[in-house]
Enzyme design. Structure first.
Site, mmCIF file in Angstrom:
data_model
loop_
_atom_site.group_PDB
_atom_site.id
_atom_site.type_symbol
_atom_site.label_atom_id
_atom_site.label_comp_id
_atom_site.label_asym_id
_atom_site.label_seq_id
_atom_site.Cartn_x
_atom_site.Cartn_y
_atom_site.Cartn_z
ATOM 1 N N TYR A 1 61.575 56.306 30.966
ATOM 2 C CA TYR A 1 62.869 56.283 31.621
ATOM 3 C C TYR A 1 63.345 54.863 31.903
ATOM 4 C CZ TYR A 1 66.615 56.974 34.908
ATOM 5 O OH TYR A 1 67.832 56.937 35.526
ATOM 6 N N ASP B 1 74.050 48.232 30.424
ATOM 7 C CA ASP B 1 73.837 48.026 31.858
ATOM 8 C C ASP B 1 72.887 46.843 31.953
ATOM 9 O OD1 ASP B 1 72.882 48.022 34.456
ATOM 10 O OD2 ASP B 1 72.599 50.200 34.559
ATOM 11 N N LYS C 1 70.050 56.213 32.206
ATOM 12 C CA LYS C 1 70.691 57.149 31.288
ATOM 13 C C LYS C 1 71.447 56.396 30.208
ATOM 14 C CE LYS C 1 70.265 61.605 31.938
ATOM 15 N NZ LYS C 1 69.775 62.468 30.865
HETATM 16 P P1 13P Z 1 72.426 54.146 35.331
HETATM 17 O O1 13P Z 1 71.906 54.828 34.083
HETATM 18 O O2 13P Z 1 73.919 54.123 35.382
HETATM 19 O O3 13P Z 1 71.807 52.794 35.478
HETATM 20 O O4 13P Z 1 71.989 55.032 36.563
HETATM 21 C C1 13P Z 1 70.636 55.226 36.773
HETATM 22 C C2 13P Z 1 70.311 56.043 37.982
HETATM 23 O O5 13P Z 1 69.155 56.347 38.149
HETATM 24 C C3 13P Z 1 71.343 56.464 38.934
HETATM 25 O O6 13P Z 1 70.790 57.154 40.030
HETATM 26 MG MG MG Z 2 72.085 51.068 36.306
HETATM 27 MG MG MG Z 3 75.248 53.190 34.081
#
Ligand code: 13P
Ligand code: MG
Ligand code: MG
Ligand code: 13P
Length: 371
Positions: A234, A12, A237
Site C-alpha cells: 500500500y 502525490d 490510492k
Molecule cells: P491519497 O491516496 O490521496 O494519498 O490518500 C491516502 C489515504 O490514505 C487517505 O486516507
Molecule cells: Mg496522499
Molecule cells: Mg491523493
C-alpha cells in the site's frame, strides 16, 4: 502542423496537511520546471493544477503519446516538488515516485498518466478530469454514461453524428489484457465487465468507422496505473485522471459534465479502504477533509488553439452542481454511520491494509469448533 498531444500526468508528492491538499510551493516548483520545458520547446503550453493532495500537470506538445522528453520533464517537475515537500516535511513526501531514477517513461513508476494524440479540429473543446481519494474504476460509470447512455447523452439519440455509438477499450487490470466492445450492440457485455470496477476499467473510447474523427484516434482516456500492483504494497490510492474531447460529433460539453450529476459510490476515501460518493467540486473546494474525503472530482475545461491550452474554466464551480453536492453529503453521512462495517468499509480482498491476519492469529487458540 502534425497531431497535437495533450498529456495529463499526476502524482502525490506530499500532502498538506496529511492527505488534504497540495502546498502552493509545490505548484510553483512544478511551474518553474515546466516553464523551462516550454522555453526549450519540449512542450507548447501547460497548466499546473491540484486536486486534493495530487499535483496535476496538464501539458500540450507535438511529441506524441509516451514521449520520453515529455515524461522526463514531468518527472523532473515531480522531483523538484518532492524536494520542496521534503523541506516542508509534508505528509508522504515523494509518495508516488516509486523509483529513484527516470528510465524513459513515467508509466509504471508511480505517476498516473492520461494522454491523447489527435488532429486538432476547427474548434477543440477538451475536459481534464481529476479525482482524489479513489481509483481508476471510478471513471467507469461516468464514461459509460457520456458515450453510451441515451438518458445522459441526448446526442446519442438525436444527433446523426453520434447515433452510431462508440467503441470502448476495457482493461482487465489483474490479468493485464484488454478487449474492445462496441455500443450500443454490445452494451450489456460492456456493463457485465465494467460494473466490476476494481478489475475491469475503461481505458479509452474511440469513434466507429465512418465517424468524421478517425476511428484509431481516441476521444477519451483514463489513467489506469494501479499503485499497489507497482509497489507490491500500500502506497496510497491510484487517484485517477481522464481527458475527454467534446462537441461536433462527440458528446456536447454539457453531456460530458452531466455524467457527474449523480454522486456514485466509489472505493477509496479514508485509508483507501472505504466506499463513498464522488463529489464534483470547484478547484478551491478540492480539499479532502471529512474522513479524508469524501472522494472528489474536479474538471478543467480548455479550448485548444494550435496547441495552446486556452483555459482552464473551473467547470464544477457552478450552482448547477449544488444539488449533486448536497446529495453526496447525505450519502457520505449515511455511509459514515456504518463505521467499520461493510459496505462502507471495503470487503477484505479490496482493502489496502488490514489487521485481520494478526487478530486471527491472536485469537487462534480461542476459536472452538461448532457443529
Ligand atoms: P491519497 O491516496 O490521496 O494519498 O490518500 C491516502 C489515504 O490514505 C487517505 O486516507
Ligand atoms: Mg496522499
Ligand atoms: Mg491523493
Ligand atoms: P455540436 O454538434 O456543434 O457539438 O452542437 C451540439 C451542442 O452544442 C448542443 O448543446
Amino acid at each position: 502542423m502534425g497531431k497535437v498531444t495533450v498529456s495529463l500526468i499526476k502524482a502525490d508528492v506530499g500532502g498538506y496537511p496529511g492527505h488534504v491538499a497540495v502546498h502552493r510551493e509545490l505548484k510553483s516548483e512544478a511551474e518553474r520546471v515546466l516553464s523551462e520545458g516550454k522555453e526549450t520547446g519540449v512542450i507548447v503550453d501547460f497548466h499546473v493544477l491540484s486536486a486534493g493532495d495530487d499535483l496535476e500537470l496538464v501539458m500540450s506538445h507535438y511529441r506524441g503519446v509516451d514521449s520520453e522528453e515529455v515524461h522526463r520533464l514531468a518527472w523532473s517537475a515531480f522531483e523538484a516538488a518532492t524536494a520542496r515537500a521534503k523541506e516542508l516535511k509534508l505528509y508522504g513526501a515523494g509518495q508516488d515516485l516509486l523509483s529513484d531514477a527516470f528510465s524513459g517513461n513515467v508509466r509504471g513508476m508511480g505517476p498516473g498518466v492520461a494522454e491523447l494524440e489527435f488532429k486538432e479540429r476547427k474548434s477543440e473543446p477538451l475536459v481534464a478530469f481529476m479525482m482524489d481519494k479513489t481509483e481508476p474504476g471510478a471513471f467507469n460509470l461516468p464514461m459509460f454514461k457520456i458515450f453510451a447512455d441515451p438518458f445522459n447523452t441526448a446526442g446519442l439519440v438525436i444527433d446523426p453524428a453520434l447515433h452510431g455509438g462508440f467503441r470502448f477499450e476495457v482493461w482487465d487490470i489483474m490479468e493485464h489484457r484488454r478487449v474492445i466492445l462496441s455500443t450500443p450492440e454490445e452494451m450489456y457485455d460492456l456493463l457485465a465487465l465494467i460494473g466490476a470496477k476494481s478489475r475491469y476499467v475503461i481505458k479509452r473510447v474511440y469513434p466507429k468507422e465512418g465517424h468524421k474523427i478517425d476511428s484509431d484516434e481516441a476521444v477519451a482516456v483514463v489513467s489506469t496505473e494501479k499503485l499497489y500492483q507497482i509497489a507490491g504494497e500500500y502506497v496510497g490510492k491510484d487517484d485517477p485522471v481522464a481527458l475527454v474531447r467534446s462537441q461536433s460529433g462527440l458528446p456536447a460539453l454539457g453531456e460530458v459534465l452531466e455524467a457527474f450529476a449523480f454522486p456514485h459510490l466509489v472505493s477509496g476515501w479514508m485509508r483507501g479502504s472505504h466506499n463513498g460518493p464522488v463529489m464534483p467540486v470547484s478547484f478551491k473546494d478540492a480539499r479532502c477533509t471529512r474522513f479524508d474525503g469524501p472522494p472528489r472530482v474536479v474538471a478543467a475545461g480548455f479550448q485548444l488553439s494550435n496547441g495552446r491550452l486556452v483555459g482552464p474554466v473551473d467547470l464544477f464551480d457552478d450552482p448547477g452542481f449544488d444539488y449533486t453536492r448536497r446529495k453526496a453529503l447525505e450519502v457520505a453521512e449515511y455511509m459514515r454511520r456504518h463505521g467499520p462495517f461493510e459496505p462502507h468499509r471495503l470487503p477484505l480482498e479490496d482493502m489496502e491494509y488490514t489487521t485481520l491476519p494478526n487478530v486471527l492469529k491472536r485469537l487462534e487458540e480461542r476459536f472452538e469448533r461448532v457443529e
